[in-house]
Design an enzyme around this catalytic site. Structure first.
Site, PDB file in Angstrom:
ATOM      1  N   PRO A  98       0.830  -1.215   0.000  1.00  0.00           N
ATOM      2  CA  PRO A  98       0.000   0.000   0.000  1.00  0.00           C
ATOM      3  C   PRO A  98       0.862   1.262   0.000  1.00  0.00           C
ATOM      4  O   PRO A  98       1.880   1.319   0.676  1.00  0.00           O
ATOM      5  CB  PRO A  98      -0.790  -0.118   1.305  1.00  0.00           C
ATOM      6  CG  PRO A  98      -0.790  -1.567   1.634  1.00  0.00           C
ATOM      7  CD  PRO A  98       0.526  -2.093   1.131  1.00  0.00           C
ATOM      8  N   LYS A  99       0.423   2.259  -0.752  1.00  0.00           N
ATOM      9  CA  LYS A  99       1.212   3.495  -0.860  1.00  0.00           C
ATOM     10  C   LYS A  99       1.269   4.235   0.463  1.00  0.00           C
ATOM     11  O   LYS A  99       2.192   4.976   0.727  1.00  0.00           O
ATOM     12  CB  LYS A  99       0.636   4.394  -1.943  1.00  0.00           C
ATOM     13  CG  LYS A  99       0.788   3.785  -3.306  1.00  0.00           C
ATOM     14  CD  LYS A  99       0.514   4.795  -4.400  1.00  0.00           C
ATOM     15  CE  LYS A  99       0.602   4.170  -5.767  1.00  0.00           C
ATOM     16  NZ  LYS A  99      -0.530   3.244  -6.027  1.00  0.00           N
ATOM     17  N   GLY A 100       0.274   4.012   1.291  1.00  0.00           N
ATOM     18  CA  GLY A 100       0.260   4.654   2.608  1.00  0.00           C
ATOM     19  C   GLY A 100       1.402   4.208   3.497  1.00  0.00           C
ATOM     20  O   GLY A 100       1.773   4.910   4.422  1.00  0.00           O
ATOM     21  N   CYS A 101       1.967   3.020   3.239  1.00  0.00           N
ATOM     22  CA  CYS A 101       3.086   2.581   4.091  1.00  0.00           C
ATOM     23  C   CYS A 101       4.408   3.039   3.531  1.00  0.00           C
ATOM     24  O   CYS A 101       5.360   2.298   3.503  1.00  0.00           O
ATOM     25  CB  CYS A 101       3.200   1.068   4.259  1.00  0.00           C
ATOM     26  SG  CYS A 101       1.857   0.030   3.928  1.00  0.00           S
ATOM     27  N   ILE A 102       4.476   4.275   3.038  1.00  0.00           N
ATOM     28  CA  ILE A 102       5.738   4.783   2.511  1.00  0.00           C
ATOM     29  C   ILE A 102       6.756   4.898   3.620  1.00  0.00           C
ATOM     30  O   ILE A 102       6.417   5.152   4.738  1.00  0.00           O
ATOM     31  CB  ILE A 102       5.572   6.153   1.820  1.00  0.00           C
ATOM     32  CG1 ILE A 102       4.657   7.056   2.650  1.00  0.00           C
ATOM     33  CG2 ILE A 102       5.043   5.971   0.423  1.00  0.00           C
ATOM     34  CD1 ILE A 102       4.643   8.496   2.229  1.00  0.00           C
TER      35      ILE A 102
END
Lengths: 105, 410
Positions: free
Chosen positions: A101-105
């Site tokens: 997920p992009k949120g877990c950058i």
């Protein structure tokens, strides 16, 4: 192109090591990836999270963050980390055959 | 009379009010900017306060100094936005009608999200440096601190200025070395990420610096709670890190008015088209800066690059043209590495930070992903640029879209 051997098949993966094609995934592949991640047995609680992740990804084009998982899946943060140690969103995404997920950058 | 309302007068809101005021005919347009705080903070400067490099006067100016004449300035808390009515309700009961709305309400720390964080040790030996109060209190604490376990902890992502915690660790190494007590300070960097930074290439460089500077790193640590009695942070999966002084970067959240309006995600960030900067839900609402849910960094440089795109696109919508400008995720940040040096990174949605020279290929004067004195001066000079050019919506001599010129591709 990177591949990983799972259940005797060469399967394409992205730069994070997650499956590249949604269609390469099935429940047996998921169990195999889980054991590589140190999760021996996928329980109903694991599946609840994995299926939620896949549904979100298919609907929205991105997997949810841990915060969204907690809010929407009905499993609290503590249990999420017990099910998927270190990084629930990241690990459940990998097992679920979707990108990180992009949120877990 | 048409109405443009801008919510928030931080870096993004102030930049936008200046840009639009310059081109909009006052006979046709009424521009209103809303904020509840009269003081503008130069947030990049907060990092230097705990180490005595800057003090309060260096980082504050009145917001009104940066608003152009002829703009309505409203100082009040925003109660909620009702997009169906094209109205903003303020706490004192005022209703503002808009034709177009720009949301620039930013993000703030929310230490109350973590059990035990804002408890009896808060601002005694647990500090943040993302607020002026936190940074000032920490400066006081460091004046007399004789050493021990210094833990720098990012609670969860995303956070404003993802490099700031690393810079804090590097500056702490420099500060305590200069003080002659570095051997008594055990610096420990604890992050929920799987490496030192969000971008892989840069993370490799950063982790080398951390090792070189004898800073211990713990990755994959998602902070669950703070044990005040035993002075430990405890992760959701029961890892423990003890501290004598905890420098925390708490959970970051968008403004509460976004939650009250039902317009945000689980952290009150507004779902925004990552290329056009228009709200995903409403055609006459644009969103900029930290208030968005974009996968770009939350930082002033990003606001600057976004401001050009938002300006172009909102003007297109107003004039009935197709939106053509695209935000590419461009960010650049100076990274203070201590001892009068800094690095510079330049990247976007697709491209990792690379080595090279910036902004002029081969010449610089700044070096990308390398530690130089010039970069450090660049960081200090940026304060002038910020107050004098950026906030006033003036052009800065760097390209809006990220350029591959001057970058070395491996």
């Amino acid at each position: 192109m990177s591949t990983i051997e799972l259940l005797g098949r060469q399967i394409e993966v992205d730069s994070d090591g997650n499956l590249k094609n949604l269609n390469d995934w099935n429940e047996d592949i998921a169990s195999e990836i889980a054991s590589l991640e140190g999760i021996e047995q996928l329980t109903d609680r694991h599946w609840l999270v994995i299926n939620f992740m896949r549904k979100e990804f298919i609907e929205k084009g991105d997997g949810p963050t841990v915060r969204r998982l907690t809010k929407e899946s009905g499993i609290d943060t503590k249990e999420l980390y017990a099910l998927f140690p270190k990084g629930p969103a990241k690990k459940a995404a990998r097992i679920g055959g979707i990108p990180k997920p992009k949120g877990c950058i | 009379m048409k109405k443009l309302v801008i919510l928030g007068a931080g870096t993004a809101g102030t930049t936008m009010v200046n840009k639009f005021h310059r081109v909009m005919d006052p006979m046709d347009w009424e521009i209103t900017i809303v904020d509840h705080n009269e003081t503008h903070f130069y947030q990049p400067g907060f990092l230097f306060i705990p180490f005595g490099v800057y003090n309060e006067e260096d980082v504050i100016k009145p917001k009104r100094d940066f608003f152009p004449k002829g703009v309505n300035v409203v100082m009040e808390i925003i109660e909620k936005i009702v997009p169906a009515e094209n109205k903003v309700y303020l706490k004192d009961g005022t209703e503002l009608v808009y034709d177009y709305l720009i949301i620039a309400t930013g993000s703030d720390i929310a230490p109350e999200e973590t059990e035990g964080l804002k408890d009896k040790l808060w601002q005694k030996c647990i500090f943040d440096f993302y607020t002026i109060e936190g940074a000032m209190k920490l400066a006081e604490f460091f004046k007399t601190w004789e050493g021990g376990k210094l833990v720098i902890n990012i609670t969860e992502m995303p956070i404003k200025c993802p490099v700031a915690p690393l810079e804090f660790a590097f500056l702490a190494d420099w500060f305590f070395t200069k003080k002659g007590i570095r051997d008594k300070v055990d610096i420990h960097f604890v992050t929920p990420l799987s490496s030192a930074f969000t971008k892989e290439k840069c993370a490799e460089v950063m982790s080398d610096y951390l090792i070189e500077k004898n800073i211990k790193t713990t990755v994959d640590f998602s902070t669950g709670r703070v044990d005040n009695d035993n002075q430990k942070i405890i992760s959701w999966d029961d890892m423990e890190v003890p501290f004598d002084c905890l420098v925390t970067v708490p959970t970051n959240k968008g403004n509460d008015c976004i939650a009250r309006s039902g317009m945000g995600d689980e952290l009150n960030f507004v779902p925004t088209d990552k290329y056009t900067l228009r709200s995903k839900a409403h055609e006459n609402i644009f969103v900029i800066g930290d208030a968005t849910d974009l996968p770009s960094s939350k930082a002033g440089s990003v606001v600057h690059f976004q401001s050009e795109v938002l300006f172009e696109n909102l003007m297109s919508v107003i004039e009935g043209r197709e939106m053509k400008a695209r935000f590419d995720g461009h960010a650049n940040c100076f990274i203070e590495s201590g001892f009068g040096k800094a690095l510079l990174i330049d990247f976007n949605y697709e491209t990792e930070p690379l080595k090279g020279q910036y902004p002029v290929p081969l010449i610089g004067p700044f070096s990308l992903l390398q530690e130089t004195r010039m970069n450090h001066f660049g960081k200090l000079m940026f304060k002038w640029t910020y107050w004098n050019l950026l906030l006033k919506g003036r052009d800065i001599p760097v390209s809006n879209e990220m350029s591959m010129k001057g970058k070395i591709q491996e």
